[in-house]
Design a protein around this motif. Structure first.
Motif, PDB file in Angstrom:
ATOM      1  N   SER A   6       0.835  -1.193   0.000  1.00  0.00           N
ATOM      2  CA  SER A   6       0.000   0.000   0.000  1.00  0.00           C
ATOM      3  C   SER A   6       0.866   1.237   0.000  1.00  0.00           C
ATOM      4  O   SER A   6       2.081   1.177   0.208  1.00  0.00           O
ATOM      5  N   VAL A   7       0.225   2.392  -0.238  1.00  0.00           N
ATOM      6  CA  VAL A   7       0.888   3.689  -0.049  1.00  0.00           C
ATOM      7  C   VAL A   7       0.254   4.353   1.166  1.00  0.00           C
ATOM      8  O   VAL A   7       0.834   4.382   2.242  1.00  0.00           O
ATOM      9  N   LYS A   8      -0.957   4.858   1.027  1.00  0.00           N
ATOM     10  CA  LYS A   8      -1.679   5.416   2.153  1.00  0.00           C
ATOM     11  C   LYS A   8      -2.949   4.607   2.388  1.00  0.00           C
ATOM     12  O   LYS A   8      -3.781   4.452   1.493  1.00  0.00           O
ATOM     13  N   VAL A   9      -3.099   4.100   3.607  1.00  0.00           N
ATOM     14  CA  VAL A   9      -4.273   3.333   4.005  1.00  0.00           C
ATOM     15  C   VAL A   9      -5.175   4.222   4.852  1.00  0.00           C
ATOM     16  O   VAL A   9      -4.705   4.872   5.791  1.00  0.00           O
ATOM     17  N   SER A  10      -6.449   4.256   4.533  1.00  0.00           N
ATOM     18  CA  SER A  10      -7.412   5.052   5.282  1.00  0.00           C
ATOM     19  C   SER A  10      -8.572   4.185   5.753  1.00  0.00           C
ATOM     20  O   SER A  10      -8.961   3.231   5.067  1.00  0.00           O
TER      21      SER A  10
END
Length: 367
Positions: free
Chosen positions: A360-364
């Motif tokens: 992943s890069v950014k997980v929200s």
């Protein structure tokens, strides 16, 4: 007087929230919906990002660092989450006047809640406040891994466009951190700038450095897909350090001198000597990474060999408006940066994705 949002039904009495009970013991529970006090705001959370600091707290500070004598800096029985966006549901006239907001506005809040009374706050250096609170780390300021949260009366609050996807708007927190590191570097038009790491912080550094219009922005990473993202964020050149000799390439590009500025955003110990070796004499090194172990370097490089400027960077003071404008401008490939959105019920999967470092890069989380 408290302003109440006009909704077809009243606020619920309870909500879902992630609760930290200790290292690697986070539980999804049903708790009471908080009620705002004087000067505070009740916010319905739209999205909350997960970052390296959240992971550090999840594993426990001492365990993360491999040092049982290092005190934990995250309290238990607290709701995590410090990079977030939400919509104001309730606030009083004091809060509305202080922040210039009203019910229904979409807002972010800086992750630190300063005291506004200590030496640093009185000098405008609020991000280094001594007795500060932090959302998601202190019981007094529960975080955003919940359906609702409170913005403290002492918080710094900023409006965000309602047209943005929520997980994009929540990226204002890591991006502000990246921009602060760029500001610390004092980049000029003639500089060759190297950014180590193309995760969320590094990609923000690339974008921020490119906005300063230096001679060249060079991004370093091990993952081809993240290097491709760095090019979309403004990198002029990308180097896969697993396959290429970054030091030699950069020296060849600079007549043998080395880079002018090195921004470290990986938190990997090997990135520190890498940066010291890549820099020219009188170059500038800016450290932002969160390390999982102690780092040892040859300090003679910093002093006798090169007389380097070595700077730290912490949080994103005074950079939030710029970060929000950058996201709203559409200049960043936000759909690719914000790679994973999960429901709150899948918080454990989110933590695991961040821990893997490669999926992943950014997980929200979307409550």
């Amino acid at each position: 007087m408290t302003q109440n949002v006009a909704t077809p039904s009243p606020l619920p009495d309870t909500m879902q929230a992630v609760i930290c009970h200790g290292p690697e013991d986070y539980q999804l529970e049903r708790v009471a919906v908080p009620r705002p006090g004087p000067g505070e705001a009740l916010v319905k959370v739209e999205a909350v990002g997960i970052c390296a600091s959240d992971l550090k707290c999840y594993h426990g500070a001492a365990k993360f660092w491999g040092d049982e004598n290092r005190p934990a800096w995250a309290e238990t029985e607290v709701i995590p989450g410090h990079e977030f966006v939400g919509t104001i549901v309730q606030l009083d006239e004091t809060a509305a006047a202080r922040w210039g907001v009203t019910v229904g506005d979409r807002v972010v809040s800086e992750q630190i809640v300063p005291c506004w009374k200590c030496r640093y706050c009185l000098r405008g250096q609020y991000w280094m406040c001594g007795p500060h609170d932090l959302y998601g780390f202190k019981r007094r300021t529960p975080g955003a891994m919940a359906e609702y949260m409170i913005y403290s009366a002492d918080a710094l609050v900023h409006k965000v466009s309602a047209d943005l996807p929520a997980h994009h708007a929540a990226f204002a927190e890591p991006l502000s951190c990246s921009l602060h590191a760029v500001e610390r570097a004092g980049i000029t038009f003639d500089d060759v700038v190297v950014v180590a790491g193309c995760g969320p912080i590094g990609l923000g550094m690339v974008a921020g450095a490119a906005a300063k219009s230096p001679a060249k922005v060079i991004a370093l990473d091990l993952a081809p897909e993240k290097l491709a993202l760095a090019r979309e964020c403004g990198a002029d050149l990308t180097i896969n350090i697993a396959e290429e000799n970054a030091e030699q390439i950069i020296k060849d590009l600079t007549d043998g001198y080395g880079a002018d500025v090195y921004l470290e955003g990986t938190g990997h110990p090997s990135a520190v000597p890498q940066g010291l070796n890549l820099l020219r004499k009188l170059g500038t090194y800016v450290e932002y990474g969160v390390f999982g172990s102690d780092v040892t370097v040859d300090w003679s490089i910093i002093s006798d060999d090169k007389e380097l400027n070595v700077l730290g960077a912490h949080l994103g003071p005074y950079c939030w408006p710029a970060a929000i404008r950058m996201i709203e401008s559409g200049r960043l490939p936000m759909d690719k940066i914000c790679s994973h959105q999960l429901p709150l019920t899948e918080f454990q999967r989110g933590l695991d994705l961040v821990a893997s470092g490669s999926e992943s890069v950014k997980v929200s989380l979307i409550p």
